[in-house]
Design an enzyme around this catalytic site. Structure first.
Site, PDB file in Angstrom:
ATOM      1  N   ARG A  23       0.811  -1.227   0.000  1.00  0.00           N
ATOM      2  CA  ARG A  23       0.000   0.000   0.000  1.00  0.00           C
ATOM      3  C   ARG A  23       0.843   1.275   0.000  1.00  0.00           C
ATOM      4  O   ARG A  23       0.420   2.300   0.550  1.00  0.00           O
ATOM      5  CB  ARG A  23      -0.949   0.024   1.203  1.00  0.00           C
ATOM      6  CG  ARG A  23      -2.095  -0.951   1.097  1.00  0.00           C
ATOM      7  CD  ARG A  23      -3.261  -0.333   0.340  1.00  0.00           C
ATOM      8  NE  ARG A  23      -4.360  -1.276   0.219  1.00  0.00           N
ATOM      9  CZ  ARG A  23      -5.490  -1.196   0.933  1.00  0.00           C
ATOM     10  NH1 ARG A  23      -5.674  -0.233   1.794  1.00  0.00           N
ATOM     11  NH2 ARG A  23      -6.432  -2.097   0.759  1.00  0.00           N
ATOM     12  N   ARG A  27      -3.256   6.722   0.819  1.00  0.00           N
ATOM     13  CA  ARG A  27      -3.755   7.906   1.495  1.00  0.00           C
ATOM     14  C   ARG A  27      -2.784   8.611   2.433  1.00  0.00           C
ATOM     15  O   ARG A  27      -3.033   9.738   2.843  1.00  0.00           O
ATOM     16  CB  ARG A  27      -5.046   7.560   2.250  1.00  0.00           C
ATOM     17  CG  ARG A  27      -6.224   7.412   1.312  1.00  0.00           C
ATOM     18  CD  ARG A  27      -7.484   7.030   2.044  1.00  0.00           C
ATOM     19  NE  ARG A  27      -7.414   5.643   2.500  1.00  0.00           N
ATOM     20  CZ  ARG A  27      -8.463   4.903   2.804  1.00  0.00           C
ATOM     21  NH1 ARG A  27      -9.672   5.421   2.742  1.00  0.00           N
ATOM     22  NH2 ARG A  27      -8.313   3.652   3.203  1.00  0.00           N
ATOM     23  N   ARG A  36      -6.624  11.814  -5.985  1.00  0.00           N
ATOM     24  CA  ARG A  36      -7.858  11.075  -5.757  1.00  0.00           C
ATOM     25  C   ARG A  36      -9.044  12.035  -5.651  1.00  0.00           C
ATOM     26  O   ARG A  36     -10.111  11.784  -6.208  1.00  0.00           O
ATOM     27  CB  ARG A  36      -7.742  10.247  -4.477  1.00  0.00           C
ATOM     28  CG  ARG A  36      -8.911   9.305  -4.252  1.00  0.00           C
ATOM     29  CD  ARG A  36      -8.770   8.698  -2.875  1.00  0.00           C
ATOM     30  NE  ARG A  36      -9.796   7.743  -2.558  1.00  0.00           N
ATOM     31  CZ  ARG A  36     -11.061   8.045  -2.318  1.00  0.00           C
ATOM     32  NH1 ARG A  36     -11.470   9.287  -2.419  1.00  0.00           N
ATOM     33  NH2 ARG A  36     -11.922   7.098  -1.999  1.00  0.00           N
ATOM     34  N   ASP A  73      -6.764  -2.727  -7.542  1.00  0.00           N
ATOM     35  CA  ASP A  73      -7.308  -3.378  -6.349  1.00  0.00           C
ATOM     36  C   ASP A  73      -7.591  -4.839  -6.663  1.00  0.00           C
ATOM     37  O   ASP A  73      -7.877  -5.187  -7.808  1.00  0.00           O
ATOM     38  CB  ASP A  73      -8.595  -2.687  -5.883  1.00  0.00           C
ATOM     39  CG  ASP A  73      -8.921  -3.091  -4.455  1.00  0.00           C
ATOM     40  OD1 ASP A  73      -8.345  -2.505  -3.525  1.00  0.00           O
ATOM     41  OD2 ASP A  73      -9.712  -4.029  -4.270  1.00  0.00           O
ATOM     42  N   TYR A 147     -15.166 -12.102  -0.621  1.00  0.00           N
ATOM     43  CA  TYR A 147     -15.856 -10.859  -0.998  1.00  0.00           C
ATOM     44  C   TYR A 147     -17.009 -11.150  -1.955  1.00  0.00           C
ATOM     45  O   TYR A 147     -18.078 -10.533  -1.868  1.00  0.00           O
ATOM     46  CB  TYR A 147     -14.873  -9.873  -1.639  1.00  0.00           C
ATOM     47  CG  TYR A 147     -13.959  -9.214  -0.639  1.00  0.00           C
ATOM     48  CD1 TYR A 147     -14.367  -8.097   0.083  1.00  0.00           C
ATOM     49  CD2 TYR A 147     -12.687  -9.721  -0.385  1.00  0.00           C
ATOM     50  CE1 TYR A 147     -13.536  -7.500   1.016  1.00  0.00           C
ATOM     51  CE2 TYR A 147     -11.844  -9.132   0.537  1.00  0.00           C
ATOM     52  CZ  TYR A 147     -12.272  -8.023   1.248  1.00  0.00           C
ATOM     53  OH  TYR A 147     -11.453  -7.442   2.181  1.00  0.00           O
TER      54      TYR A 147
HETATM   55  O1  CP3 Z   1      -0.090  -2.175  -2.351  1.00  0.00           O
HETATM   56  C1  CP3 Z   1      -0.408  -1.292  -3.164  1.00  0.00           C
HETATM   57  O2  CP3 Z   1      -0.068  -0.099  -3.019  1.00  0.00           O
HETATM   58  C2  CP3 Z   1      -1.118  -1.678  -4.449  1.00  0.00           C
HETATM   59  C3  CP3 Z   1      -2.511  -1.373  -4.578  1.00  0.00           C
HETATM   60  C4  CP3 Z   1      -3.482  -2.158  -3.734  1.00  0.00           C
HETATM   61  C5  CP3 Z   1      -4.652  -1.585  -3.182  1.00  0.00           C
HETATM   62  N1  CP3 Z   1      -5.370  -2.563  -2.559  1.00  0.00           N
HETATM   63  C6  CP3 Z   1      -5.009  -0.162  -3.294  1.00  0.00           C
HETATM   64  C7  CP3 Z   1      -6.134   0.338  -2.483  1.00  0.00           C
HETATM   65  C8  CP3 Z   1      -3.485  -3.506  -3.387  1.00  0.00           C
HETATM   66  C9  CP3 Z   1      -2.459  -4.582  -3.665  1.00  0.00           C
HETATM   67  C10 CP3 Z   1      -4.701  -3.754  -2.671  1.00  0.00           C
HETATM   68  C11 CP3 Z   1      -5.059  -5.083  -2.163  1.00  0.00           C
HETATM   69  C12 CP3 Z   1      -6.334  -5.281  -1.467  1.00  0.00           C
HETATM   70  N2  CP3 Z   1      -7.525  -4.655  -1.672  1.00  0.00           N
HETATM   71  C13 CP3 Z   1      -6.544  -6.282  -0.501  1.00  0.00           C
HETATM   72  C14 CP3 Z   1      -5.499  -7.272  -0.066  1.00  0.00           C
HETATM   73  C15 CP3 Z   1      -4.467  -6.708   0.815  1.00  0.00           C
HETATM   74  C16 CP3 Z   1      -4.972  -6.233   2.131  1.00  0.00           C
HETATM   75  O3  CP3 Z   1      -4.911  -5.006   2.357  1.00  0.00           O
HETATM   76  O4  CP3 Z   1      -5.391  -7.079   2.944  1.00  0.00           O
HETATM   77  C17 CP3 Z   1      -7.888  -6.205  -0.084  1.00  0.00           C
HETATM   78  C18 CP3 Z   1      -8.544  -7.059   0.968  1.00  0.00           C
HETATM   79  C19 CP3 Z   1      -8.512  -5.183  -0.846  1.00  0.00           C
HETATM   80  C20 CP3 Z   1      -9.951  -4.761  -0.829  1.00  0.00           C
HETATM   81  C21 CP3 Z   1     -10.043  -3.335  -0.447  1.00  0.00           C
HETATM   82  N3  CP3 Z   1      -9.708  -2.274  -1.275  1.00  0.00           N
HETATM   83  C22 CP3 Z   1     -10.415  -2.807   0.805  1.00  0.00           C
HETATM   84  C23 CP3 Z   1     -10.869  -3.615   2.001  1.00  0.00           C
HETATM   85  C24 CP3 Z   1     -10.268  -1.412   0.711  1.00  0.00           C
HETATM   86  C25 CP3 Z   1     -10.440  -0.431   1.825  1.00  0.00           C
HETATM   87  C26 CP3 Z   1     -11.574   0.446   1.707  1.00  0.00           C
HETATM   88  C27 CP3 Z   1     -11.288   1.691   2.525  1.00  0.00           C
HETATM   89  O5  CP3 Z   1     -12.123   2.589   2.406  1.00  0.00           O
HETATM   90  O6  CP3 Z   1     -10.274   1.767   3.216  1.00  0.00           O
HETATM   91  C28 CP3 Z   1      -9.830  -1.103  -0.596  1.00  0.00           C
HETATM   92  C29 CP3 Z   1      -9.561   0.253  -1.145  1.00  0.00           C
HETATM   93  C30 CP3 Z   1      -8.148   0.550  -1.523  1.00  0.00           C
HETATM   94  N4  CP3 Z   1      -7.354  -0.262  -2.277  1.00  0.00           N
HETATM   95  C31 CP3 Z   1      -7.420   1.741  -1.225  1.00  0.00           C
HETATM   96  C32 CP3 Z   1      -6.155   1.613  -1.839  1.00  0.00           C
HETATM   97  C33 CP3 Z   1      -5.052   2.643  -1.874  1.00  0.00           C
HETATM   98  C34 CP3 Z   1      -7.959   2.957  -0.455  1.00  0.00           C
HETATM   99  C35 CP3 Z   1      -8.753   3.718  -1.465  1.00  0.00           C
HETATM  100  C36 CP3 Z   1      -8.983   5.138  -1.148  1.00  0.00           C
HETATM  101  O7  CP3 Z   1      -9.952   5.424  -0.435  1.00  0.00           O
HETATM  102  O8  CP3 Z   1      -8.236   5.999  -1.668  1.00  0.00           O
END
Ligand code: CP3
Length: 342
Positions: A23, A27, A36, A73, A147
């Site tokens: 990640r 943010r 964003r 994602d 999911y």
């Molecule tokens: O690592 C990286 O920087 C690469 C990009 C990446 C994201 N998500 C960007 C993201 C990767 C590899 C993921 C993986 C991901 N996404 C997982 C597996 C890893 C983990 O964290 O356990 C899972 C379970 C997801 C599903 C997901 N996507 C969730 C639960 C969320 C959170 C929602 C929230 O509001 O926090 C996301 C959103 C997400 N994916 C964000 C990012 C940067 C935040 C988006 C934002 O609001 O800007």
């Protein structure tokens, strides 16, 4: 010469450890928040390949990490399988129809939803220097299935675990469908320029041992084998978060070229138990990075020292938190870069 990250994934034990953070684009970076806000939402950002390329590069410009991870994602795969996907502010992802209420056959695949991701991979590769490794990724089938079934994140994956016990045949069909699209999707990322890929299994830790064999190890082994055939020499990093004592079996039986470990794992135990020479990635507690100070320095050095005798990619045990101060990331990088095996 390949970069330090790629060399480590192919088994080299380098004196200076390559480092990237899960990640790392996100943010905690003001430049991410600005872009964003400008695009209006997370999915809008992911589907604007030029913006997604820029977001992928932001942490590389700022910190010079050894690896860039594609900005996207894991839930893009169910979206391409035909589920609707939304990210609700403050609540996380929502998908519909959920497989608790419908069957796989009711979904019609939309494979074009993967095209923008390939365009991002190609854009990032074209912009990166030769020493920075581009990592692609996908969710692993079990985590994706949790999911798809529940339609959202869930605390202990209750509905999906129950479905897998109640109707293993139907659940196997869901896993098989995810395996098949994931192989094509990762292969597409590799063709577009990804040099290694990571399989995120965020919920691997919720399964009992026999279910872990069937729903985590077996599907991941099929993905690893298919990619090895199509793209020999391209490393797969498996990250079965929460797998605990099941890690050695996961490492042996999936055939992954490297294994990511979370912060609950004792590095000394991991080094002693995992197959000799297998590259390990991890596993600093993201909260230690949030906290900073001497505890951060000591924690980082303890991880580095524990893996001195095997190939090691420095990383966190899970994603970086959004409130992490940038100065702590800078501090961590100087500790990792100054470290040498004793
Ligand atoms: O690592 C990286 O920087 C690469 C990009 C990446 C994201 N998500 C960007 C993201 C990767 C590899 C993921 C993986 C991901 N996404 C997982 C597996 C890893 C983990 O964290 O356990 C899972 C379970 C997801 C599903 C997901 N996507 C969730 C639960 C969320 C959170 C929602 C929230 O509001 O926090 C996301 C959103 C997400 N994916 C964000 C990012 C940067 C935040 C988006 C934002 O609001 O800007």
């Amino acid at each position: 010469m390949p970069g330090a990250l790629l060399e480590t994934l192919s088994g080299a034990n380098l004196a200076q450890r390559p480092v990237w953070l899960m990640r790392q684009a996100g943010r905690y970076l003001p430049e991410y928040r600005a872009l964003r806000a400008d695009k209006g939402g997370f999915l809008e950002l992911v589907y604007d390949s030029e913006a997604a390329t820029e977001v992928t590069l932001q942490p590389i410009r700022r910190f010079g990490f050894d690896g860039a991870i594609l900005f996207s994602d894991i839930l893009i795969v169910p979206y391409a399988m035909g589920q609707n996907l939304e990210f609700l502010a403050g609540e996380g992802p929502r998908m519909s129809p959920r497989l608790l209420d419908t069957t796989l056959d009711a979904l019609s695949a939309v494979p074009q939803r993967l095209d923008a991701i390939y365009a991002t991979v190609a854009g990032v590769r074209a912009a990166l220097g030769p020493d920075t490794t581009l990592l692609g990724f996908a969710g692993s089938p079990w985590t994706i299935a949790t999911y798809m079934v529940a339609g959202e994140g869930s605390r202990d994956q209750h509905d999906t675990r129950a479905m897998a016990y109640r109707d293993p045949g139907a659940f196997q069909a869901i896993i098989d469908a995810i395996v098949s699209i994931t192989i094509n999707y990762l292969s597409g990322q590799i063709k577009a320029g990804a040099e290694a890929v990571q399989l995120f299994d965020s919920w691997a830790g919720s399964l009992a041992p026999r279910e872990f064999e069937r729903w985590v190890i077996a599907p991941n082994a099929r993905i690893v084998a298919a990619l090895a055939e199509r793209h020999p020499g391209v490393a797969v990093i498996g990250f079965p978060k929460g797998a605990g004592e099941k890690l050695p079996a996961y490492a042996r039986e999936t055939g992954v070229q490297a294994i990511g470990i979370d912060e609950t794992i004792d590095p000394a135990w991991a080094h002693a138990t995992l197959p000799e020479g297998l590259p390990v990635q991890g596993n600093l507690d993201p909260l230690l990075l949030l906290a900073g100070g001497d505890a951060l320095d000591h924690g980082a050095r303890a991880v580095l020292n524990a893996f001195a005798d095997r190939p090691h990619v420095f990383n966190l045990g899970h994603g970086i938190g959004q409130f992490t101060p940038i100065a702590h990331v800078e501090r961590l990088l100087s500790v990792v870069r100054e470290w040498r095996p004793g």
